[in-house]
Write a protein that holds these residues in place. Structure first.
Motif, PDB file in Angstrom:
ATOM      1  N   VAL A  37       0.845  -1.196   0.000  1.00 60.13           N
ATOM      2  CA  VAL A  37       0.000   0.000   0.000  1.00 60.13           C
ATOM      3  C   VAL A  37       0.879   1.245   0.000  1.00 60.13           C
ATOM      4  CG1 VAL A  37      -1.649   1.353   1.339  1.00 60.13           C
ATOM      5  CG2 VAL A  37      -1.950  -1.105   1.130  1.00 60.13           C
ATOM      6  N   GLN A  38       1.929   1.192   0.809  1.00 56.42           N
ATOM      7  CA  GLN A  38       2.827   2.342   0.911  1.00 56.42           C
ATOM      8  C   GLN A  38       3.443   2.666  -0.454  1.00 56.42           C
ATOM      9  OE1 GLN A  38       6.416   2.792   1.094  1.00 56.42           O
ATOM     10  NE2 GLN A  38       6.386   4.772   2.119  1.00 56.42           N
ATOM     11  N   MET A  41       0.836   4.063  -2.828  1.00 58.82           N
ATOM     12  CA  MET A  41       0.495   5.455  -2.503  1.00 58.82           C
ATOM     13  C   MET A  41       1.561   6.413  -3.036  1.00 58.82           C
ATOM     14  SD  MET A  41      -2.348   5.760  -0.831  1.00 58.82           S
ATOM     15  CE  MET A  41      -3.529   4.425  -0.670  1.00 58.82           C
ATOM     16  N   VAL A  42       2.808   6.098  -2.744  1.00 58.39           N
ATOM     17  CA  VAL A  42       3.910   7.002  -3.092  1.00 58.39           C
ATOM     18  C   VAL A  42       4.138   7.053  -4.604  1.00 58.39           C
ATOM     19  CG1 VAL A  42       6.397   7.408  -2.857  1.00 58.39           C
ATOM     20  CG2 VAL A  42       5.053   6.697  -0.879  1.00 58.39           C
ATOM     21  N   VAL A  45      -0.596   6.694  -6.484  1.00 53.56           N
ATOM     22  CA  VAL A  45      -1.761   7.479  -6.063  1.00 53.56           C
ATOM     23  C   VAL A  45      -1.412   8.965  -5.895  1.00 53.56           C
ATOM     24  CG1 VAL A  45      -3.564   7.737  -4.310  1.00 53.56           C
ATOM     25  CG2 VAL A  45      -2.767   5.445  -4.946  1.00 53.56           C
ATOM     26  N   GLN A  46      -0.328   9.230  -5.154  1.00 57.91           N
ATOM     27  CA  GLN A  46       0.039  10.630  -4.892  1.00 57.91           C
ATOM     28  C   GLN A  46       0.380  11.389  -6.184  1.00 57.91           C
ATOM     29  OE1 GLN A  46      -0.069  12.345  -1.988  1.00 57.91           O
ATOM     30  NE2 GLN A  46       0.845  14.218  -2.786  1.00 57.91           N
ATOM     31  N   CYS A 148      -8.999  11.033   0.824  1.00 59.19           N
ATOM     32  CA  CYS A 148      -7.636  10.581   1.142  1.00 59.19           C
ATOM     33  C   CYS A 148      -7.390  10.741   2.648  1.00 59.19           C
ATOM     34  CB  CYS A 148      -6.573  11.399   0.405  1.00 59.19           C
ATOM     35  SG  CYS A 148      -6.771  11.546  -1.380  1.00 59.19           S
ATOM     36  N   CYS A 151      -9.244   8.324   5.120  1.00 59.77           N
ATOM     37  CA  CYS A 151      -8.645   6.985   5.247  1.00 59.77           C
ATOM     38  C   CYS A 151      -7.347   7.063   6.043  1.00 59.77           C
ATOM     39  CB  CYS A 151      -8.403   6.355   3.883  1.00 59.77           C
ATOM     40  SG  CYS A 151      -8.055   4.576   3.995  1.00 59.77           S
ATOM     41  N   HIS A 152      -6.567   8.119   5.813  1.00 60.90           N
ATOM     42  CA  HIS A 152      -5.293   8.247   6.534  1.00 60.90           C
ATOM     43  C   HIS A 152      -5.497   8.489   8.017  1.00 60.90           C
ATOM     44  CE1 HIS A 152      -3.413   9.533   2.463  1.00 60.90           C
ATOM     45  NE2 HIS A 152      -3.504   8.229   2.581  1.00 60.90           N
ATOM     46  N   PRO A 157      -0.454   6.798   7.893  1.00 64.38           N
ATOM     47  CA  PRO A 157       0.827   6.465   7.279  1.00 64.38           C
ATOM     48  C   PRO A 157       1.939   6.592   8.319  1.00 64.38           C
ATOM     49  CG  PRO A 157      -0.373   8.038   5.932  1.00 64.38           C
ATOM     50  CD  PRO A 157      -1.098   7.927   7.233  1.00 64.38           C
ATOM     51  N   ALA A 158       3.001   5.819   8.112  1.00 64.18           N
ATOM     52  CA  ALA A 158       4.139   5.833   9.023  1.00 64.18           C
ATOM     53  C   ALA A 158       4.696   7.251   9.165  1.00 64.18           C
ATOM     54  CB  ALA A 158       5.214   4.870   8.535  1.00 64.18           C
ATOM     55  N   GLN A 159       4.834   7.928   8.015  1.00 59.53           N
ATOM     56  CA  GLN A 159       5.316   9.315   8.065  1.00 59.53           C
ATOM     57  C   GLN A 159       4.171  10.229   7.659  1.00 59.53           C
ATOM     58  OE1 GLN A 159       7.414   7.387   5.485  1.00 59.53           O
ATOM     59  NE2 GLN A 159       9.499   7.827   6.133  1.00 59.53           N
ATOM     60  N   THR A 162       4.591  13.393   5.308  1.00 51.85           N
ATOM     61  CA  THR A 162       4.745  13.274   3.860  1.00 51.85           C
ATOM     62  C   THR A 162       3.440  12.843   3.199  1.00 51.85           C
ATOM     63  OG1 THR A 162       5.425  10.963   4.023  1.00 51.85           O
ATOM     64  CG2 THR A 162       7.177  12.603   4.041  1.00 51.85           C
ATOM     65  N   ALA A 164      -0.539  12.446   1.938  1.00 53.04           N
ATOM     66  CA  ALA A 164      -1.385  13.128   0.983  1.00 53.04           C
ATOM     67  C   ALA A 164      -1.847  14.506   1.378  1.00 53.04           C
ATOM     68  CB  ALA A 164      -2.618  12.287   0.742  1.00 53.04           C
TER      69      ALA A 164
HETATM   70  C1  HEC Z   1      -8.530   3.111   1.657  1.00 52.69           C
HETATM   71  C2  HEC Z   1      -7.558   3.877   2.389  1.00 52.69           C
HETATM   72  C3  HEC Z   1      -6.719   4.913   1.708  1.00 52.69           C
HETATM   73  C4  HEC Z   1      -7.130   5.873   0.811  1.00 52.69           C
HETATM   74  C5  HEC Z   1      -8.520   6.121   0.266  1.00 52.69           C
HETATM   75  C6  HEC Z   1      -5.954   6.633   0.495  1.00 52.69           C
HETATM   76  N1  HEC Z   1      -4.866   6.167   1.170  1.00 52.69           N
HETATM   77 FE1  HEC Z   1      -2.993   6.917   1.094  1.00 52.69          FE
HETATM   78  N2  HEC Z   1      -2.409   5.607   2.510  1.00 52.69           N
HETATM   79  C7  HEC Z   1      -3.176   4.598   3.044  1.00 52.69           C
HETATM   80  C8  HEC Z   1      -2.398   3.838   3.995  1.00 52.69           C
HETATM   81  C9  HEC Z   1      -2.862   2.633   4.795  1.00 52.69           C
HETATM   82  C10 HEC Z   1      -1.139   4.430   4.035  1.00 52.69           C
HETATM   83  C11 HEC Z   1       0.049   4.017   4.907  1.00 52.69           C
HETATM   84  C12 HEC Z   1       0.902   3.004   4.225  1.00 52.69           C
HETATM   85  C13 HEC Z   1       2.019   2.591   5.136  1.00 52.69           C
HETATM   86  O1  HEC Z   1       2.702   3.467   5.701  1.00 52.69           O
HETATM   87  O2  HEC Z   1       2.209   1.390   5.282  1.00 52.69           O
HETATM   88  C14 HEC Z   1      -1.177   5.540   3.089  1.00 52.69           C
HETATM   89  C15 HEC Z   1      -0.104   6.380   2.840  1.00 52.69           C
HETATM   90  C16 HEC Z   1      -0.095   7.381   1.918  1.00 52.69           C
HETATM   91  C17 HEC Z   1       1.030   8.232   1.640  1.00 52.69           C
HETATM   92  C18 HEC Z   1       2.343   8.222   2.392  1.00 52.69           C
HETATM   93  C19 HEC Z   1       3.252   7.144   1.977  1.00 52.69           C
HETATM   94  C20 HEC Z   1       4.564   7.267   2.759  1.00 52.69           C
HETATM   95  O3  HEC Z   1       4.742   6.518   3.690  1.00 52.69           O
HETATM   96  O4  HEC Z   1       5.357   8.147   2.422  1.00 52.69           O
HETATM   97  C21 HEC Z   1       0.673   9.084   0.635  1.00 52.69           C
HETATM   98  C22 HEC Z   1       1.525  10.152  -0.003  1.00 52.69           C
HETATM   99  C23 HEC Z   1      -0.708   8.774   0.303  1.00 52.69           C
HETATM  100  N3  HEC Z   1      -1.134   7.745   1.102  1.00 52.69           N
HETATM  101  C24 HEC Z   1      -1.437   9.439  -0.668  1.00 52.69           C
HETATM  102  C25 HEC Z   1      -2.810   9.251  -0.850  1.00 52.69           C
HETATM  103  C26 HEC Z   1      -3.632  10.076  -1.710  1.00 52.69           C
HETATM  104  C27 HEC Z   1      -3.135  11.243  -2.517  1.00 52.69           C
HETATM  105  C28 HEC Z   1      -4.901   9.585  -1.622  1.00 52.69           C
HETATM  106  C29 HEC Z   1      -6.145  10.071  -2.281  1.00 52.69           C
HETATM  107  C30 HEC Z   1      -6.122  10.351  -3.686  1.00 52.69           C
HETATM  108  C31 HEC Z   1      -4.853   8.451  -0.710  1.00 52.69           C
HETATM  109  N4  HEC Z   1      -3.570   8.286  -0.268  1.00 52.69           N
HETATM  110  C32 HEC Z   1      -5.954   7.710  -0.384  1.00 52.69           C
HETATM  111  C33 HEC Z   1      -4.500   4.356   2.762  1.00 52.69           C
HETATM  112  C34 HEC Z   1      -5.293   5.110   1.925  1.00 52.69           C
END
Ligand code: HEC
Length: 170
Positions: A37-38, A41-42, A45-46, A148, A151-152, A157-159, A162, A164
């Motif tokens: 997932v991490q 996201m990085v 998604v971001q 975003c 959910c966070h 997130p760990a950090q 950084t 969203a």
């Molecule tokens: C269904 C849940 C969920 C949604 C919706 C979600 N995220 Fe996340 N996101 C997570 C989780 C869980 C983590 C932490 C992952 C980890 O650290 O293990 C995360 C972490 C992140 C991180 C940090 C990663 C890092 O450790 O540096 C970013 C950037 C991020 N998400 C961006 C977004 C953005 C932009 C959106 C919306 C467009 C979004 N996320 C939507 C669950 C979600």
């Protein structure tokens, strides 16, 4: 007869092992097409969300004479609008991916609700871009951001610094 016994036992023993592997809940590589997932996201998604958020923006500039100039940026060409709509479409794909077994496994029910919320918000965001409506793109971008963050908040997130769009809030 006796000398074939070791071979036979090992063959029999193989079946329960295979069955066990097939039933395992441990996500395999194939279940996580974007990595953890991490990583997803990085790397996916971001950056995709940033394309959308960056499409329509307002900037205030202080001129040398002390006056403040407000400038609005919005997509102009067909290609630019398409890029924004595509980004919103990709966010829907990511939202769907987050709802698959590999990513939703071991999470609460609310995980699916958040992921579905992203799918819906991103669909609205895509519609706004397809309508080439800058105000709607700006507004739907805010809605996407809220999903975003929601959910966070439940799955931090760990950090966090950084994560969203935190910069958008402050
Ligand atoms: C269904 C849940 C969920 C949604 C919706 C979600 N995220 Fe996340 N996101 C997570 C989780 C869980 C983590 C932490 C992952 C980890 O650290 O293990 C995360 C972490 C992140 C991180 C940090 C990663 C890092 O450790 O540096 C970013 C950037 C991020 N998400 C961006 C977004 C953005 C932009 C959106 C919306 C467009 C979004 N996320 C939507 C669950 C979600």
């Amino acid at each position: 007869m006796t000398k074939f016994l070791p071979l036979r036992t090992s063959r029999i023993a193989l079946f329960p092992l295979l069955a066990l592997a097939a039933c395992s809940n441990e996500p395999t590589h194939a279940d996580l097409p974007y990595g953890t997932v991490q990583q997803m996201m990085v790397n996916e998604v971001q950056p995709t969300a940033e394309i959308y958020w960056g499409a329509v923006k307002f900037e205030s500039r202080l001129e040398p004479d002390g006056s403040v100039v407000e400038e609005e940026f919005e997509p102009k060409t067909e290609e630019e609008w398409t890029e924004v709509a595509d980004a919103a479409h990709k966010l829907q794909d990511f939202a769907a991916e987050l709802q698959t077994e590999g990513y939703a496994n071991d999470r609460g029910e609310d995980w699916l609700v958040f992921a579905d919320g992203l799918a819906k918000a991103a669909k609205q965001a895509e519609d706004a871009a397809l309508a080439k409506d800058p105000d709607a793109v700006f507004e739907e971008g805010g809605t996407v951001y809220n999903v975003c963050s929601a959910c966070h908040q439940m799955y931090p997130p760990a950090q966090l610094e950084t994560a969203a769009g935190d910069a958008q809030v402050s």
